[in-house]
Design a protein around this motif. Structure first.
Motif, PDB file in Angstrom:
ATOM      1  N   PHE A  94      -6.900   9.914  -9.558  1.00 30.53           N
ATOM      2  CA  PHE A  94      -8.001   9.412  -8.742  1.00 30.53           C
ATOM      3  C   PHE A  94      -7.403   8.458  -7.729  1.00 30.53           C
ATOM      4  CE2 PHE A  94     -11.149   5.928  -8.088  1.00 30.53           C
ATOM      5  CZ  PHE A  94     -12.028   6.646  -7.300  1.00 30.53           C
ATOM      6  N   ASP A  95      -7.724   8.669  -6.452  1.00 30.20           N
ATOM      7  CA  ASP A  95      -7.167   7.840  -5.392  1.00 30.20           C
ATOM      8  C   ASP A  95      -8.245   7.552  -4.357  1.00 30.20           C
ATOM      9  OD1 ASP A  95      -5.237   6.356  -4.099  1.00 30.20           O
ATOM     10  OD2 ASP A  95      -4.119   8.069  -3.340  1.00 30.20           O
ATOM     11  N   ALA A  96      -7.963   6.625  -3.475  1.00 30.27           N
ATOM     12  CA  ALA A  96      -8.876   6.258  -2.395  1.00 30.27           C
ATOM     13  C   ALA A  96      -8.057   5.617  -1.282  1.00 30.27           C
ATOM     14  CB  ALA A  96      -9.944   5.290  -2.898  1.00 30.27           C
ATOM     15  N   ALA A  97      -8.695   5.433  -0.145  1.00 27.02           N
ATOM     16  CA  ALA A  97      -8.042   4.731   0.967  1.00 27.02           C
ATOM     17  C   ALA A  97      -7.804   3.281   0.573  1.00 27.02           C
ATOM     18  CB  ALA A  97      -8.926   4.802   2.211  1.00 27.02           C
ATOM     19  N   ASP A  98      -6.726   2.698   1.095  1.00 31.33           N
ATOM     20  CA  ASP A  98      -6.491   1.269   0.884  1.00 31.33           C
ATOM     21  C   ASP A  98      -7.749   0.519   1.299  1.00 31.33           C
ATOM     22  OD1 ASP A  98      -3.934   1.930   0.091  1.00 31.33           O
ATOM     23  OD2 ASP A  98      -3.004   1.360   1.981  1.00 31.33           O
ATOM     24  N   LEU A  99      -8.029  -0.586   0.630  1.00 32.46           N
ATOM     25  CA  LEU A  99      -9.300  -1.285   0.825  1.00 32.46           C
ATOM     26  C   LEU A  99      -9.090  -2.630   1.511  1.00 32.46           C
ATOM     27  CD1 LEU A  99     -12.327  -1.157   0.327  1.00 32.46           C
ATOM     28  CD2 LEU A  99     -11.922  -2.175  -1.923  1.00 32.46           C
ATOM     29  N   ALA A 100      -9.595  -2.747   2.732  1.00 28.93           N
ATOM     30  CA  ALA A 100      -9.457  -3.973   3.523  1.00 28.93           C
ATOM     31  C   ALA A 100     -10.779  -4.728   3.570  1.00 28.93           C
ATOM     32  CB  ALA A 100      -9.024  -3.626   4.945  1.00 28.93           C
ATOM     33  N   ALA A 101     -10.671  -6.040   3.725  1.00 30.42           N
ATOM     34  CA  ALA A 101     -11.865  -6.851   3.953  1.00 30.42           C
ATOM     35  C   ALA A 101     -12.520  -6.372   5.245  1.00 30.42           C
ATOM     36  CB  ALA A 101     -11.487  -8.329   4.060  1.00 30.42           C
ATOM     37  N   ALA A 102     -13.818  -6.632   5.385  1.00 27.30           N
ATOM     38  CA  ALA A 102     -14.568  -6.165   6.557  1.00 27.30           C
ATOM     39  C   ALA A 102     -14.217  -6.928   7.826  1.00 27.30           C
ATOM     40  CB  ALA A 102     -16.064  -6.261   6.279  1.00 27.30           C
ATOM     41  N   GLY A 103     -13.428  -7.966   7.716  1.00 31.44           N
ATOM     42  CA  GLY A 103     -13.000  -8.794   8.845  1.00 31.44           C
ATOM     43  C   GLY A 103     -12.134  -9.907   8.296  1.00 31.44           C
ATOM     44  N   THR A 104     -11.867 -10.928   9.090  1.00 32.27           N
ATOM     45  CA  THR A 104     -11.065 -12.031   8.579  1.00 32.27           C
ATOM     46  C   THR A 104     -11.798 -12.700   7.421  1.00 32.27           C
ATOM     47  OG1 THR A 104     -11.954 -13.580  10.190  1.00 32.27           O
ATOM     48  CG2 THR A 104      -9.893 -12.448  10.763  1.00 32.27           C
ATOM     49  N   VAL A 105     -11.014 -13.175   6.470  1.00 30.28           N
ATOM     50  CA  VAL A 105     -11.583 -13.685   5.229  1.00 30.28           C
ATOM     51  C   VAL A 105     -10.719 -14.818   4.696  1.00 30.28           C
ATOM     52  CG1 VAL A 105     -10.335 -12.022   3.772  1.00 30.28           C
ATOM     53  CG2 VAL A 105     -12.533 -12.904   3.012  1.00 30.28           C
ATOM     54  N   THR A 106     -11.337 -15.702   3.922  1.00 31.43           N
ATOM     55  CA  THR A 106     -10.606 -16.721   3.183  1.00 31.43           C
ATOM     56  C   THR A 106     -10.824 -16.456   1.700  1.00 31.43           C
ATOM     57  OG1 THR A 106     -10.792 -18.365   4.943  1.00 31.43           O
ATOM     58  CG2 THR A 106     -10.391 -19.196   2.714  1.00 31.43           C
ATOM     59  N   LEU A 107      -9.727 -16.193   0.991  1.00 27.00           N
ATOM     60  CA  LEU A 107      -9.756 -15.925  -0.445  1.00 27.00           C
ATOM     61  C   LEU A 107      -8.711 -16.804  -1.112  1.00 27.00           C
ATOM     62  CD1 LEU A 107      -9.842 -12.042  -0.397  1.00 27.00           C
ATOM     63  CD2 LEU A 107     -11.607 -13.495  -1.383  1.00 27.00           C
ATOM     64  N   THR A 108      -9.035 -17.315  -2.282  1.00 24.96           N
ATOM     65  CA  THR A 108      -8.099 -18.144  -3.022  1.00 24.96           C
ATOM     66  C   THR A 108      -7.899 -17.583  -4.420  1.00 24.96           C
ATOM     67  OG1 THR A 108      -8.882 -20.079  -1.806  1.00 24.96           O
ATOM     68  CG2 THR A 108      -7.642 -20.496  -3.823  1.00 24.96           C
ATOM     69  N   ASP A 109      -6.648 -17.416  -4.792  1.00 22.46           N
ATOM     70  CA  ASP A 109      -6.263 -17.036  -6.154  1.00 22.46           C
ATOM     71  C   ASP A 109      -6.929 -15.771  -6.672  1.00 22.46           C
ATOM     72  OD1 ASP A 109      -4.548 -19.189  -6.237  1.00 22.46           O
ATOM     73  OD2 ASP A 109      -5.981 -20.513  -7.220  1.00 22.46           O
ATOM     74  N   ALA A 110      -6.816 -14.694  -5.918  1.00 24.53           N
ATOM     75  CA  ALA A 110      -7.245 -13.384  -6.414  1.00 24.53           C
ATOM     76  C   ALA A 110      -6.065 -12.813  -7.201  1.00 24.53           C
ATOM     77  CB  ALA A 110      -7.625 -12.465  -5.261  1.00 24.53           C
ATOM     78  N   TYR A 111      -6.219 -12.741  -8.505  1.00 25.21           N
ATOM     79  CA  TYR A 111      -5.137 -12.267  -9.377  1.00 25.21           C
ATOM     80  C   TYR A 111      -5.203 -10.765  -9.621  1.00 25.21           C
ATOM     81  CZ  TYR A 111      -3.170 -16.761 -10.636  1.00 25.21           C
ATOM     82  OH  TYR A 111      -2.523 -17.969 -10.607  1.00 25.21           O
ATOM     83  N   GLY A 112      -6.384 -10.198  -9.473  1.00 24.14           N
ATOM     84  CA  GLY A 112      -6.543  -8.779  -9.723  1.00 24.14           C
ATOM     85  C   GLY A 112      -7.955  -8.357  -9.397  1.00 24.14           C
ATOM     86  N   CYS A 113      -8.269  -7.121  -9.735  1.00 25.50           N
ATOM     87  CA  CYS A 113      -9.588  -6.609  -9.402  1.00 25.50           C
ATOM     88  C   CYS A 113     -10.156  -5.769 -10.537  1.00 25.50           C
ATOM     89  CB  CYS A 113      -9.546  -5.791  -8.118  1.00 25.50           C
ATOM     90  SG  CYS A 113      -8.530  -4.300  -8.196  1.00 25.50           S
ATOM     91  N   LEU A 114     -11.465  -5.690 -10.537  1.00 20.76           N
ATOM     92  CA  LEU A 114     -12.201  -4.794 -11.406  1.00 20.76           C
ATOM     93  C   LEU A 114     -12.668  -3.633 -10.546  1.00 20.76           C
ATOM     94  CD1 LEU A 114     -13.734  -4.113 -14.086  1.00 20.76           C
ATOM     95  CD2 LEU A 114     -15.676  -5.374 -13.111  1.00 20.76           C
ATOM     96  N   VAL A 115     -12.311  -2.431 -10.937  1.00 23.41           N
ATOM     97  CA  VAL A 115     -12.796  -1.220 -10.278  1.00 23.41           C
ATOM     98  C   VAL A 115     -13.953  -0.737 -11.136  1.00 23.41           C
ATOM     99  CG1 VAL A 115     -12.224   1.132  -9.556  1.00 23.41           C
ATOM    100  CG2 VAL A 115     -10.482  -0.677  -9.426  1.00 23.41           C
ATOM    101  N   TYR A 116     -15.147  -0.673 -10.547  1.00 16.62           N
ATOM    102  CA  TYR A 116     -16.308  -0.310 -11.361  1.00 16.62           C
ATOM    103  C   TYR A 116     -17.218   0.662 -10.635  1.00 16.62           C
ATOM    104  CZ  TYR A 116     -19.263  -3.704  -8.804  1.00 16.62           C
ATOM    105  OH  TYR A 116     -19.964  -4.390  -7.840  1.00 16.62           O
ATOM    106  N   ASP A 117     -17.997   1.382 -11.437  1.00 13.15           N
ATOM    107  CA  ASP A 117     -18.903   2.405 -10.922  1.00 13.15           C
ATOM    108  C   ASP A 117     -20.277   1.784 -10.722  1.00 13.15           C
ATOM    109  OD1 ASP A 117     -20.630   4.595 -10.548  1.00 13.15           O
ATOM    110  OD2 ASP A 117     -19.259   5.908 -11.625  1.00 13.15           O
ATOM    111  N   ASP A 118     -20.616   1.525  -9.474  1.00  7.65           N
ATOM    112  CA  ASP A 118     -21.887   0.882  -9.128  1.00  7.65           C
ATOM    113  C   ASP A 118     -23.071   1.845  -9.260  1.00  7.65           C
ATOM    114  OD1 ASP A 118     -23.345  -1.381  -8.294  1.00  7.65           O
ATOM    115  OD2 ASP A 118     -23.279  -0.756  -6.206  1.00  7.65           O
TER     116      ASP A 118
END
Length: 160
Positions: A94-118
């Motif tokens: 299972f693959d997808a396009a790389d995922l970018a923020a919708a514009g400039t963003v400020t994020l602090t300490d993102a260690y990982g992500c949850l991929v979930y089925d909405d």
């Protein structure tokens, strides 16, 4: 236990992936799959009960989320260009396009992500977790670009 690895939730494989009845699940390539960022206070567990793997359940609560306003909102961003392929004998990816923020963003300490089925709305838990992916340490950006670049081996890869 904090972030140390990336894994598929075993309960997702046993549940929605193999028996979609009554969950709203129609498939990774057609459902809305989101990616929510999390800090280092989560305790990822590939063997968590299915009721603890959904977005805003178990360890994946919004209080632990690393979001960046409208450009990477709480709840995450949806994947685009999703594919399920068979790259070799006995392997499914299972693959997808790389995922970018919708514009400039400020994020602090993102260690990982949850991929979930909405799209999952029924069964044991809504917004069913599919996998969690560790970024290898804290990732931060101030008024800049943030992109999650997926492996050449896809987001999820199964071998028989």
């Amino acid at each position: 236990m904090a972030w140390t690895e990336s894994r598929v939730f075993r309960e997702w494989i046993r549940g929605p992936m193999m028996q979609a009845s009554g969950t709203g699940y129609t498939g990774l390539d057609s459902d809305v799959i989101r990616v929510a960022l999390f800090n280092n206070t989560v305790s990822p567990d590939a063997d968590a009960a299915v009721s603890a793997t959904g977005y805003n359940t178990g360890t994946w609560t919004t209080a632990r989320e690393a979001s960046g306003g409208a450009n990477w909102p709480a709840g995450g961003r949806p994947l685009a260009s999703k594919t399920v392929t068979v790259p070799g004998a006995g392997t499914v990816m299972f693959d997808a396009a790389d995922l970018a923020a919708a514009g400039t963003v400020t994020l602090t300490d993102a260690y990982g992500c949850l991929v979930y089925d909405d799209t999952v709305t029924g069964g044991t838990v809504a917004d069913q977790g599919v996998a969690f992916l560790y970024f290898g340490g804290a990732q931060s950006v101030v008024s800049g670009n943030f992109t999650v670049v997926w492996s050449d081996n896809g987001l999820i890869r199964f071998s028989a």
